[in-house]
Design a protein around this motif. Structure first.
Motif, mmCIF file in Angstrom:
data_model
loop_
_atom_site.group_PDB
_atom_site.id
_atom_site.type_symbol
_atom_site.label_atom_id
_atom_site.label_comp_id
_atom_site.label_asym_id
_atom_site.label_seq_id
_atom_site.Cartn_x
_atom_site.Cartn_y
_atom_site.Cartn_z
ATOM 1 N N ILE A 209 27.894 35.885 34.596
ATOM 2 C CA ILE A 209 29.274 35.466 34.863
ATOM 3 C C ILE A 209 30.277 36.541 34.455
ATOM 4 N N TYR A 210 30.090 37.108 33.257
ATOM 5 C CA TYR A 210 31.044 38.110 32.774
ATOM 6 C C TYR A 210 31.057 39.346 33.670
ATOM 7 N N ARG B 299 44.193 28.706 36.046
ATOM 8 C CA ARG B 299 43.390 29.926 36.160
ATOM 9 C C ARG B 299 43.049 30.506 34.800
ATOM 10 N N SER B 300 43.980 30.375 33.857
ATOM 11 C CA SER B 300 43.730 30.872 32.501
ATOM 12 C C SER B 300 42.555 30.145 31.873
ATOM 13 N N CYS C 287 36.947 31.501 30.561
ATOM 14 C CA CYS C 287 35.507 31.493 30.848
ATOM 15 C C CYS C 287 34.922 32.896 30.694
ATOM 16 N N VAL C 288 35.635 33.904 31.202
ATOM 17 C CA VAL C 288 35.176 35.289 31.105
ATOM 18 C C VAL C 288 35.153 35.749 29.646
ATOM 19 N N ILE C 289 36.185 35.382 28.877
ATOM 20 C CA ILE C 289 36.253 35.774 27.469
ATOM 21 C C ILE C 289 35.100 35.163 26.671
ATOM 22 N N ALA D 68 31.968 37.052 24.777
ATOM 23 C CA ALA D 68 31.633 36.825 23.364
ATOM 24 C C ALA D 68 30.145 36.493 23.207
ATOM 25 N N ILE D 69 29.621 35.653 24.107
ATOM 26 C CA ILE D 69 28.193 35.285 24.054
ATOM 27 C C ILE D 69 27.318 36.507 24.310
ATOM 28 N N VAL D 70 27.711 37.347 25.274
ATOM 29 C CA VAL D 70 26.947 38.556 25.596
ATOM 30 C C VAL D 70 26.937 39.523 24.409
ATOM 31 N N ILE D 71 28.087 39.707 23.760
ATOM 32 C CA ILE D 71 28.173 40.620 22.617
ATOM 33 C C ILE D 71 27.272 40.143 21.477
#
Length: 350
Positions: free
Chosen positions: A92-93, A318-319, A325-327, A331-334
């Motif tokens: 997703i990111y 949209r926020s 959602c992207v943020i 965070a999960i990916v990091i």
């Protein structure tokens, strides 16, 4: 890998710039609304509806994670649900910061490879997910047109054109994915020809090595499809999860609208506006459909709301449904990357 990281940084910066320009463009349509007004509007929202909107936004990540986890399980790779959510977050990111809707899949595949899943199985699983997601989008999209054509009729000519192009793009992708799913041998032949051409150009030195590598990946790909083939319930579950994923994101603007004190009779129009926004933005090779998705959502909302109210709802929705959602995905990916880096560091040290 370093080059891949560099490309991600470049696209990340481009996406951030596009996000800022999109928000600036929306705010620029109003002489009265500012960031302070948006903050005040957010604080005035009903916390119950707003929390439900955030939970549904997270559902977009969670349902993709469940889909990947479920497919892995049926292919003999028993992984934790949390790993599935990590794979989904990576997809997703990175899809949000690259021009292609499938731009996140290489990073998603990298995490899966690090967890010991063969590349051929990864390719088949991600292809099956893409097919299910595409058909779920088409199903909801066509039902929206049939059950609520008035919202489409209220769009401007440009917005209608973008939505129609979006429907054609999604339909074309659905056909393409299904065709590729059944053409492993043809893909291998094309791949061998490309390797031969690259060898003649001097760009590939080990011709047979890369052919064997491609053959191995496609053999695993066929094995994965063979395991799932004939199990209709697997496809039904995957399609159901894909439907829930798409619905969980699509309903966010409607919940934000209710959080602002909106009336239930307009919820269907907000929902349809978000569907047209999501599908219409797919025809443009822009990271996350930024700008196009904002324009289409505002266009649909402005059909029954005053301009200032439509702009405010568009930005807040949209926020929550996209930017937040992207943020969270980042965070999960990091966290996932750090954990794996530490794990492999300790393994090599010992």
């Amino acid at each position: 890998m370093k080059k891949n990281h560099k490309n991600q940084i470049i696209w990340g910066l481009i996406s951030l710039l596009l996000a800022l320009l999109s928000i600036w463009a929306v705010l620029g349509q109003s002489k009265e609304m500012s960031f302070q007004d948006l903050g005040a509007a957010l604080l005035a929202c009903n916390p119950g509806w707003l929390l439900l909107a955030i939970l549904c936004m997270f559902g977009y990540i969670a349902f993709e994670g469940l889909t990947i986890w479920y497919l892995l399980k049926h292919c003999g790779y028993d992984r934790r649900v949390g790993q599935g959510i990590l794979y989904a977050s990576a997809d997703i990111y990175c899809a949000a910061i690259t021009p292609s809707a499938t731009g996140g899949q290489p990073v998603c595949a990298w995490f899966m490879l690090r967890d010991g899943i063969p590349m051929g199985f990864i390719t088949a699983i991600l292809a099956l997910y893409l097919i299910a997601h595409t058909f779920a989008t088409l199903t909801i999209g066509f039902l929206t047109v049939i059950l609520g054509p008035s919202t489409f009729g209220s769009l401007t000519i440009l917005a209608k054109l973008l939505v129609i192009l979006g429907y054609l793009t999604v339909t074309g992708l659905a056909v393409l994915f299904v065709c590729l799913l059944r053409r492993a041998k043809q893909i291998e032949k094309i791949g061998f020809r490309i390797i031969d051409w690259l060898t003649k150009k001097g760009w590939v030195k080990q011709n047979q090595y890369w052919k064997d590598k491609l053959h191995g990946v496609l053999s695993d790909y066929s094995s994965c499809l063979g395991i799932i083939k004939g199990k209709g319930q697997v496809f039904l579950v995957v399609f159901a999860l894909a439907l829930l994923q798409r619905l969980s994101q699509t309903i966010v603007p409607s919940l934000v609208y209710l959080a602002q004190g909106g009336v239930f009779r307009n919820v269907g129009q907000v929902f349809a506006s978000q569907i047209y926004s999501a599908i219409g933005s797919m025809c443009m090779p822009i990271p996350g459909g930024m700008g196009v998705a904002d324009y289409l959502l505002f266009n649909g909302l402005h059909a029954f709301l005053e301009k200032e109210a439509a702009l405010q709802l568009e930005l807040l929705a949209r926020s929550c449904s996209f930017y937040l959602c992207v943020i969270i995905s980042l965070a999960i990916v990091i966290v996932g990357y750090i954990k794996r880096h530490r794990f492999y560091f300790h393994v090599h040290e010992s």
